[in-house]
Design an enzyme around this catalytic site. Structure first.
Site, short mmCIF file in Angstrom:
data_model
loop_
_atom_site.label_atom_id
_atom_site.label_comp_id
_atom_site.label_asym_id
_atom_site.label_seq_id
_atom_site.Cartn_x
_atom_site.Cartn_y
_atom_site.Cartn_z
N ASP A 1 0.83 -1.21 0.00
CA ASP A 1 0.00 0.00 0.00
C ASP A 1 0.87 1.26 0.00
O ASP A 1 1.99 1.26 0.52
CB ASP A 1 -0.91 -0.03 1.24
CG ASP A 1 -2.10 0.89 1.11
OD1 ASP A 1 -2.31 1.45 0.01
OD2 ASP A 1 -2.82 1.07 2.10
N ASN B 1 -10.57 -2.95 -6.52
CA ASN B 1 -9.71 -2.01 -7.25
C ASN B 1 -10.23 -1.70 -8.67
O ASN B 1 -9.84 -0.70 -9.27
CB ASN B 1 -8.27 -2.53 -7.34
CG ASN B 1 -7.50 -2.44 -6.04
OD1 ASN B 1 -6.55 -3.17 -5.80
ND2 ASN B 1 -7.91 -1.51 -5.16
#
Ligand code: FPP
Length: 236
Positions: A15, A64
């Site tokens: 991340d 996503n």
């Protein structure tokens, strides 16, 4: 190497690529490129210098796909480049690459590069790299349930014979449980990452964004892991 305690199965939630790019006035896609470049170096370090056998990566979640089309398209092209070329060192390190996730919605070029990678590495024995792509831990459990239910309906499996082993075998990959999960960028969430396999995992949430998370940062996280008292439900 052998006298140092390493997790057998390490998970990484990569991340912070977007924030890394923003801080430098770059596009989010450039953050993903920097993340991918870092990943290649990190994997090379892991398989050459540690006794970690299995690495699971959260590359792209089912959620996503809700991102901007430009960013999703860039990531899909990046995956193709990685699988077809940049993972070459991984293949040379005798690591078997497998994928977890749903194939639907992935572009054909990505599916082709995944299939080629699976085929090229299927006989490798030193380690396993599990890439979670179009992956959701909840969907993995839904998909496993459908497979097991079908076996019961077909009469090939008795209801009372459903064990933890049966569940594990029918997940996307039959892997050992996760020992340690690192999520970079300081966010303290699991975000649907291998929720069944991480039931007794230890976690670390370093603040560093993934493109800057190098082997020194990894070793610092591993030092935190070594300090943990893993009891698996036993009394102290
Ligand atoms: C999360 O950062 C990262 C991703 C959604 C993509 C991760 C992909 C790579 C590092 C490319 C290489 C991967 C493989 C396994 C082939 P973010 O965009 O959510 O960052 P932010 O939270 O700062 O916005």
């Amino acid at each position: 190497m052998s006298d140092v305690l390493y997790p057998n199965h390490l998970g990484i939630i990569m991340d912070g690529n977007g924030r890394w790019a923003k801080e430098r006035g770059l596009s989010r896609s450039m953050g993903h490129k920097a993340g991918a470049d870092n990943l290649i170096k990190l994997l090379d370090y892991i398989y050459k210098n540690t006794s970690i056998k299995v690495v699971s990566l959260y590359a792209f979640s089912t959620e996503n796909f809700k991102r901007d089309k430009k960013e999703v398209d860039y990531l899909m092209d990046l995956f193709v480049t990685l699988f077809n070329n940049k993972l070459g060192t991984i293949k040379k390190n005798n690591v078997k690459v497998v994928f977890s996730g749903r194939r639907e919605n992935l572009p054909q070029k990505v599916l082709d590069s995944m299939d080629k990678t699976i085929k090229d590495t299927k006989n490798n024995t030193k380690g396993i790299l599990n890439i979670c792509l179009n992956y959701g831990g909840d969907y993995e459990i839904v998909d496993m349930t459908k497979i097991v239910a079908k076996q019961v309906l077909d009469g090939t499996l008795n209801l009372e014979d459903i064990t933890k082993e049966v569940v594990s075998k029918n997940l996307y990959q039959d892997l050992p449980p996760l020992d340690f999960v690192i999520r970079t960028s300081g966010e303290k969430r699991i975000s649907n990452f291998m929720i069944y396999q991480s039931s007794y995992a230890e976690y670390d949430f370093p603040k560093t964004y993934f493109p800057d998370f190098d082997s020194k940062c990894l070793e610092a996280s591993l030092d935190n892991y070594r300090k943990r008292d893993r009891r698996f439900g036993n009394a102290k």
